[in-house]
Motif scaffolding. Structure first.
Motif, mmCIF file in Angstrom:
data_model
loop_
_atom_site.group_PDB
_atom_site.id
_atom_site.type_symbol
_atom_site.label_atom_id
_atom_site.label_comp_id
_atom_site.label_asym_id
_atom_site.label_seq_id
_atom_site.Cartn_x
_atom_site.Cartn_y
_atom_site.Cartn_z
ATOM 1 N N ARG A 354 0.822 -1.205 0.000
ATOM 2 C CA ARG A 354 0.000 0.000 0.000
ATOM 3 C C ARG A 354 0.860 1.261 0.000
ATOM 4 N NH1 ARG A 354 -4.466 0.762 4.624
ATOM 5 N NH2 ARG A 354 -2.556 0.657 5.888
ATOM 6 N N SER A 355 0.577 2.124 -0.962
ATOM 7 C CA SER A 355 1.216 3.432 -1.182
ATOM 8 C C SER A 355 2.648 3.334 -1.694
ATOM 9 C CB SER A 355 1.202 4.297 0.092
ATOM 10 O OG SER A 355 2.197 3.884 1.011
ATOM 11 N N LYS A 356 3.214 2.115 -1.737
ATOM 12 C CA LYS A 356 4.605 1.966 -2.195
ATOM 13 C C LYS A 356 4.720 1.220 -3.517
ATOM 14 C CE LYS A 356 6.668 2.065 2.442
ATOM 15 N NZ LYS A 356 7.523 1.324 3.413
ATOM 16 N N ALA A 357 3.919 0.192 -3.696
ATOM 17 C CA ALA A 357 3.967 -0.595 -4.932
ATOM 18 C C ALA A 357 2.532 -0.877 -5.356
ATOM 19 C CB ALA A 357 4.734 -1.893 -4.726
ATOM 20 N N LEU A 358 2.088 -0.199 -6.396
ATOM 21 C CA LEU A 358 0.676 -0.240 -6.788
ATOM 22 C C LEU A 358 0.433 -1.058 -8.045
ATOM 23 C CD1 LEU A 358 -0.153 3.547 -6.236
ATOM 24 C CD2 LEU A 358 -0.178 1.680 -4.566
ATOM 25 N N ARG A 359 1.489 -1.424 -8.765
ATOM 26 C CA ARG A 359 1.355 -2.139 -10.026
ATOM 27 C C ARG A 359 2.406 -3.232 -10.135
ATOM 28 N NH1 ARG A 359 0.002 2.946 -10.554
ATOM 29 N NH2 ARG A 359 2.151 3.668 -10.507
ATOM 30 N N VAL A 378 8.705 2.200 -20.032
ATOM 31 C CA VAL A 378 7.398 2.134 -19.365
ATOM 32 C C VAL A 378 7.493 1.425 -18.020
ATOM 33 C CG1 VAL A 378 6.198 2.167 -21.583
ATOM 34 C CG2 VAL A 378 6.754 -0.032 -20.523
ATOM 35 N N LEU A 379 8.686 1.027 -17.625
ATOM 36 C CA LEU A 379 8.875 0.245 -16.401
ATOM 37 C C LEU A 379 9.717 0.981 -15.368
ATOM 38 C CD1 LEU A 379 9.617 -3.201 -18.112
ATOM 39 C CD2 LEU A 379 7.430 -2.371 -17.239
ATOM 40 N N THR A 380 9.763 2.293 -15.467
ATOM 41 C CA THR A 380 10.615 3.068 -14.559
ATOM 42 C C THR A 380 9.862 3.628 -13.365
ATOM 43 O OG1 THR A 380 10.247 5.033 -15.908
ATOM 44 C CG2 THR A 380 12.210 3.706 -16.408
ATOM 45 N N ASP A 381 8.565 3.455 -13.314
ATOM 46 C CA ASP A 381 7.775 3.948 -12.190
ATOM 47 C C ASP A 381 8.242 3.262 -10.912
ATOM 48 O OD1 ASP A 381 5.891 4.729 -10.364
ATOM 49 O OD2 ASP A 381 4.158 4.121 -11.543
ATOM 50 N N THR A 382 8.619 4.043 -9.912
ATOM 51 C CA THR A 382 9.118 3.465 -8.662
ATOM 52 C C THR A 382 8.044 2.711 -7.891
ATOM 53 O OG1 THR A 382 8.690 5.537 -7.492
ATOM 54 C CG2 THR A 382 10.905 5.215 -8.427
ATOM 55 N N LYS A 383 6.760 2.941 -8.236
ATOM 56 C CA LYS A 383 5.681 2.215 -7.582
ATOM 57 C C LYS A 383 5.238 0.992 -8.376
ATOM 58 C CE LYS A 383 3.881 6.123 -4.954
ATOM 59 N NZ LYS A 383 2.690 6.933 -4.586
#
Length: 476
Positions: A354-359, A378-383
């Motif tokens: 929760r709030s750290k890894a959403l996907r 497209v895979l650089t989102d830290t979450k």
């Protein structure tokens, strides 16, 4: 055998029940499920029926002394939580030839209660001669797990059609073979899947039941293919449906990643055919595998395509389903636990947080060119958690692609090999260390998990603890 298992029709007369407390309530639940009419003498005067489903008024609460009540028409006497009255009731019941059970008292009982598996028209009774109810319950739990949930519906389905079909097939062996085909074939599969209307249509569509029964020596003219996900390696993670398919199979086509322990769950006399690609060898190819499945079904066999992990997660299950569908072959799909989920569970990697890894993104990078073809931007989102299957060889390219796209070199990563097996391994660190982490792993198969969630894993915590201990032990 100390006791003869007997199924008693409790609708033929009332059952006399004597007792109180939770013990007698447990007996009430069993008797109600069996459709019994019950005369209950509550020895403590408490006749609370809350929580008991007496929809048809089966329970008659009786006042007075059970030792002097009229036993005419009673078919059995049960005592639970009745104290000394139970012993006296036993003597009275025996004197008039009535079967009697005094709970937890073999001396004063003429019959005992088994552990029961209730599937409607299918009922299984397990007894240990009254010596160990706990063992009986454990056996019941195993049987509960193995029996299809709708096995009783299948028995009822057959019962509906027996009067119609049996007179048409004169010979008993052919009649038995006919029903074996129904139970073991696509029609039985439809009933167990809850598709009764389709099963009825298929049964009505059998033009000549005698010819259908004698179609071939195996008693089947229609084969069936089941795609089964074997999971990442631990045989205890096989689903009940997967075990059932392996026990029913005539032939099993299995991948290289399927462990010997899982192959041991296959029916002993089933044929086993390896079709997976071995390291350094090309394998027989997907078209050849598809042909094997189709040919087996057309020969009337029950074939299983057994794949490591899940059939539809980098398992080419979709291609095989397409081929089976085009060939008009009956098929079913049994999901399995994919390696990413197996690694997450074994090494405590929360793929979402929760709030750290959403996907979560699942991808495969078996070779360096596979990794080079990925759009890492497209895979650089830290979450986002990235799970890479078959990524050991391509680890340098995976690292290069993510770093070039802008992912931080300090992103936590883990390499998890042979997950859920006894020889599983893990190496954790940061993205810039990825090739070195792979080098610490003694062979695959392995997956890579990339993202901040790896810092919550058990290996990461252990590594940090070891580092702290080492620092504390350093000389001042």
């Amino acid at each position: 055998m100390q006791y003869l298992p007997v199924f008693l029709d409790l609708k033929t007369g009332p059952v006399l029940l004597v007792g109180a407390g939770e013990l007698v309530r447990a007996k009430l639940r069993v008797l109600l499920a069996a459709g019994a009419r019950i005369r209950w003498f509550a020895t403590d005067g408490n006749v609370d029926l809350a929580g008991l489903r007496d929809d048809h008024g089966q329970i008659q609460c009786v006042d007075g002394d059970p030792l002097s009540t009229d036993l005419a028409g009673v078919i059995a006497v049960l005592c639970a939580g009745a104290g000394d009255i139970g012993v006296a009731m036993s003597a009275r019941a025996r004197a008039v030839g009535l079967p009697v059970n005094v709970m937890d008292d073999l001396t004063h009982s003429s019959f005992i209660f088994p552990a029961i598996v209730d599937r409607g028209d299918v009922v299984v009774a397990i007894g240990t001669g009254g010596t160990s109810p706990v063992v009986a319950r454990r056996v019941r739990e195993r049987i509960e797990a193995l029996l299809p949930a709708r096995i009783g519906e299948l028995a009822s389905f057959i019962g509906e059609f027996r009067k119609t079909i049996n007179p048409v097939i004169a010979e008993m062996p052919l009649r038995r073979r006919f029903w074996e085909r129904i139970v073991d074939g696509p029609i039985g599969t439809l009933v167990l899947a809850g598709r009764k209307a389709e099963a009825e249509a298929a049964l009505h569509g059998i033009g000549d039941p005698t010819a259908y029964a004698g179609a071939d020596q195996a008693g089947r003219s229609e084969g069936h293919v089941t795609l089964v996900g074997a999971g990442p390696g631990d045989p205890d993670l096989l689903t009940i449906k997967a075990l059932r398919a392996l026990q029913d199979a005539d032939v099993v086509y299995y991948d290289e990643l399927v462990t010997p322990e899982i192959l041991d769950r296959i029916r002993r006399d089933a044929s086993r055919v390896p079709v997976g690609r071995r390291v350094g060898k090309p394998g027989i190819g997907q078209d050849a595998v598809n042909k094997l499945l189709i040919d087996a079904a057309r020969e009337g066999k029950r074939a299983v395509r057994l794949k490591g992990g899940d059939c539809f997660v980098f398992g080419r299950g979709g291609e095989e389903v397409d081929a089976l569908r085009k060939a008009g072959v009956s098929y079913a799909i049994v999901p399995g636990i994919t390696a990413g989920l197996g690694a997450a569970a074994q090494f405590e990697v929360p793929l979402t947080f929760r709030s750290k890894a959403l996907r979560i993104t699942f991808l495969t990078a078996h070779k360096e060119r596979d990794a080079e073809a990925v759009d890492w931007s497209v895979l650089t989102d830290t979450k986002m958690t990235v799970v890479v299957y078959m990524g050991m060889t391509a680890a340098p390219a995976v690292r290069a692609g993510l770093l070039a796209a802008g992912r931080s070199p300090q992103t936590p990563v883990g390499v998890f090999a042979k997950v859920t097996r006894a020889d599983a391994q893990a190496a954790v660190g940061t993205l810039d260390q990825l090739p070195d982490l792979v080098a610490r792993i003694d062979g695959g198969p392995a997956i890579l998990i990339i993202g901040d969630v790896v810092a919550h894993s058990a290996p990461w915590r252990q590594q940090n603890l070891s580092r702290v201990i080492a620092q504390l032990l350093e000389p001042a």
